[in-house]
Design an enzyme around this catalytic site. Structure first.
Site, PDB file in Angstrom:
ATOM      1  N   GLU A 135      -6.238   5.564  -3.999  1.00 30.52           N
ATOM      2  CA  GLU A 135      -6.575   4.136  -3.835  1.00 30.52           C
ATOM      3  C   GLU A 135      -8.074   3.927  -4.045  1.00 30.52           C
ATOM      4  O   GLU A 135      -8.508   3.029  -4.770  1.00 30.52           O
ATOM      5  CB  GLU A 135      -6.169   3.654  -2.428  1.00 30.52           C
ATOM      6  CG  GLU A 135      -6.613   2.221  -2.154  1.00 30.52           C
ATOM      7  CD  GLU A 135      -6.491   1.814  -0.680  1.00 30.52           C
ATOM      8  OE1 GLU A 135      -5.565   2.267  -0.007  1.00 30.52           O
ATOM      9  OE2 GLU A 135      -7.357   1.048  -0.237  1.00 30.52           O
ATOM     10  N   CYS A 200      -6.090  -3.721   5.736  1.00 25.61           N
ATOM     11  CA  CYS A 200      -4.946  -4.630   5.567  1.00 25.61           C
ATOM     12  C   CYS A 200      -4.247  -4.880   6.907  1.00 25.61           C
ATOM     13  O   CYS A 200      -4.294  -4.046   7.813  1.00 25.61           O
ATOM     14  CB  CYS A 200      -3.982  -4.111   4.511  1.00 25.61           C
ATOM     15  SG  CYS A 200      -2.716  -3.039   5.150  1.00 25.61           S
TER      16      CYS A 200
HETATM   17 FE1  F3S Z   1      -0.578  -2.636   1.030  1.00 26.27          FE
HETATM   18 FE2  F3S Z   1      -1.456  -2.237   3.454  1.00 26.27          FE
HETATM   19 FE3  F3S Z   1       0.907  -1.382   2.773  1.00 26.27          FE
HETATM   20  S1  F3S Z   1      -2.603  -2.054   1.554  1.00 26.27           S
HETATM   21  S2  F3S Z   1       0.679  -0.867   0.638  1.00 26.27           S
HETATM   22  S3  F3S Z   1       0.284  -3.532   2.883  1.00 26.27           S
HETATM   23  S4  F3S Z   1      -0.521  -0.318   4.117  1.00 26.27           S
END
Ligand code: F3S
EC number: 1.17.7.4
Length: 289
Positions: A135, A200
Site C-alpha cells: 500500500e 481509515c
Molecule cells: Fe480500505 Fe480500510 Fe479496508 S483502507 S481495504 S477499508 S482496512
C-alpha cells in the site's frame, strides 16, 4: 467458557468491495473467454486468495511485470488488488493494452490523490507507514518529495526545514495511538507541517473494539493473514492490554494449552478475514473446552 467477539471485526468495506469486483467481472458474459488476472494478493488473506484461484482467477506478480516475465497478452483483464499498486505498474499495464479494473480501496486512492495534490501545492510529504508494505509503496510512487518513516523515532531523525511546507500523510492501517503521539510531537515542534489524518474508519473502529475487549477477557485470539498489516496492528494493541493474545491464520494454528483455565475468550479478525474462518475457529475452541 464464553467466546466474546469484538464489536467490530472481520471484512471491511474495501475488502468486500474488491471481492465483489472480481465476481462481477468473472460473471460478465463479455469476459467469458478472457483471461482474468489479479495483481498479487487481492487482499492479505491466504484463504481468500486460494478461493479465488479455485474459481479460476490467475495471479500475476508485480515483480514479474516489472521484469518483463509476465504472460500478459493484449485484451487480458488485470484486477488491481485492494491495497493498490505503483504508477509504474499502471504505466506498463496500459502499454500492454490489457483491460485494467481498479479494485483499490477508495481510502487508499484518496490518500494517493491527496499526496499528488499537496505536492502540486508546494508541500513536501512526510509519510508514516511501513515502507515495505505494498500500500505504502504504491501510494508514494505517485509522489516526488516523499520521506517515509515507520514511527515517531524515525520521524525525529528527519531534518525538517523550517522554510518549507510539509504535509503529513499516513498508511490507512496506522495505529491511532501512534498517530496521536506523532501529531503532538509535530504540533509542539513545528508550525509548518499540515497533518492530514488518513487512518481509515474500518481500521479505527476495529482497533478501538479490540482494545476494549482485550481488557475484559482472559485471552484473545486475533485471526488474520500473516501479511495483513491491519491484523498485525490488532494483535499489537491486544497484546499491550492482555499478555494472553495469540495471532492465528486458521483453526490449525490453535493450541490446546492456550485455553487451560481460561473462561472468557475474546475474538477479533483482521479486515481481510472471512467469516467462514472465524466460525471454524469458534467451533474448534468449543471442541477444545
Ligand atoms: Fe480500505 Fe480500510 Fe479496508 S483502507 S481495504 S477499508 S482496512
Amino acid at each position: 467458557m464464553k467466546i466474546i467477539r469484538a464489536k467490530h471485526m472481520g471484512f471491511c468495506f474495501g475488502v468486500s468491495g474488491a471481492i465483489n469486483i472480481c465476481h462481477k467481472i468473472s460473471n460478465d458474459e463479455k469476459n467469458k473467454n478472457k483471461k482474468i488476472y489479479i495483481l498479487g494478493m487481492l487482499v492479505h488473506n491466504e484463504y481468500v486468495v486460494n478461493q479465488l484461484s479455485k474459481q479460476g482467477f490467475k495471479i500475476v506478480q508485480e515483480l514479474d511485470i516489472l521484469q518483463g516475465r509476465d504472460k500478459l497478452q493484449r485484451g487480458d483483464i488485470v484486477i488491481i488488488r485492494a491495497h493498490g499498486t505503483s504508477e509504474k505498474i499502471f504505466e506498463i499495464l496500459n502499454k500492454k493494452k490489457v483491460e485494467i479494473y481498479d479494485a483499490t480501496c477508495i481510502f487508499v486512492t484518496q490518500i494517493r490523490k491527496t499526496l499528488v495534490k499537496m505536492e502540486e501545492n508546494g508541500y513536501d510529504i512526510l509519510f508514516i507507514g511501513d515502507k515495505n508494505h505494498p500500500e505504502v509503496k504504491g501510494i508514494i510512487s505517485f509522489g516526488k518529495n516523499v520521506t517515509v518513516c515507520n514511527d515517531l523515532e524515525e520521524l525525529k531523525n528527519i531534518v525538517i526545514d523550517p522554510k518549507k511546507k510539509y504535509c503529513l500523510l499516513t498508511q490507512t492501517t496506522l495505529n491511532k495511538k501512534k498517530l496521536e503521539k506523532i501529531k503532538s510531537y509535530l504540533e509542539n515542534n513545528y508550525q509548518n507541517v499540515k497533518i492530514l489524518d488518513k487512518v481509515c474508519g474500518a481500521t479505527q473502529v476495529r482497533q478501538e473494539a479490540v482494545e476494549e475487549l482485550a481488557q475484559q477477557v482472559d485471552m484473545l485470539i486475533v485471526i488474520g493473514g500473516k501479511t495483513s498489516s491491519n491484523t498485525k496492528k490488532l494483535y499489537d494493541i491486544s497484546l499491550n492490554f492482555n499478555p494472553n493474545t495469540y495471532l492465528v491464520q486458521d483453526e490449525n494454528d490453535l493450541r490446546k494449552e492456550w485455553f487451560e483455565g481460561k473462561k472468557k475468550i475474546g475474538i477479533t479478525a483482521g479486515a481481510s478475514t472471512p467469516e467462514e474462518i472465524v466460525i471454524k475457529i469458534e467451533n474448534q475452541i468449543r471442541g477444545i473446552h
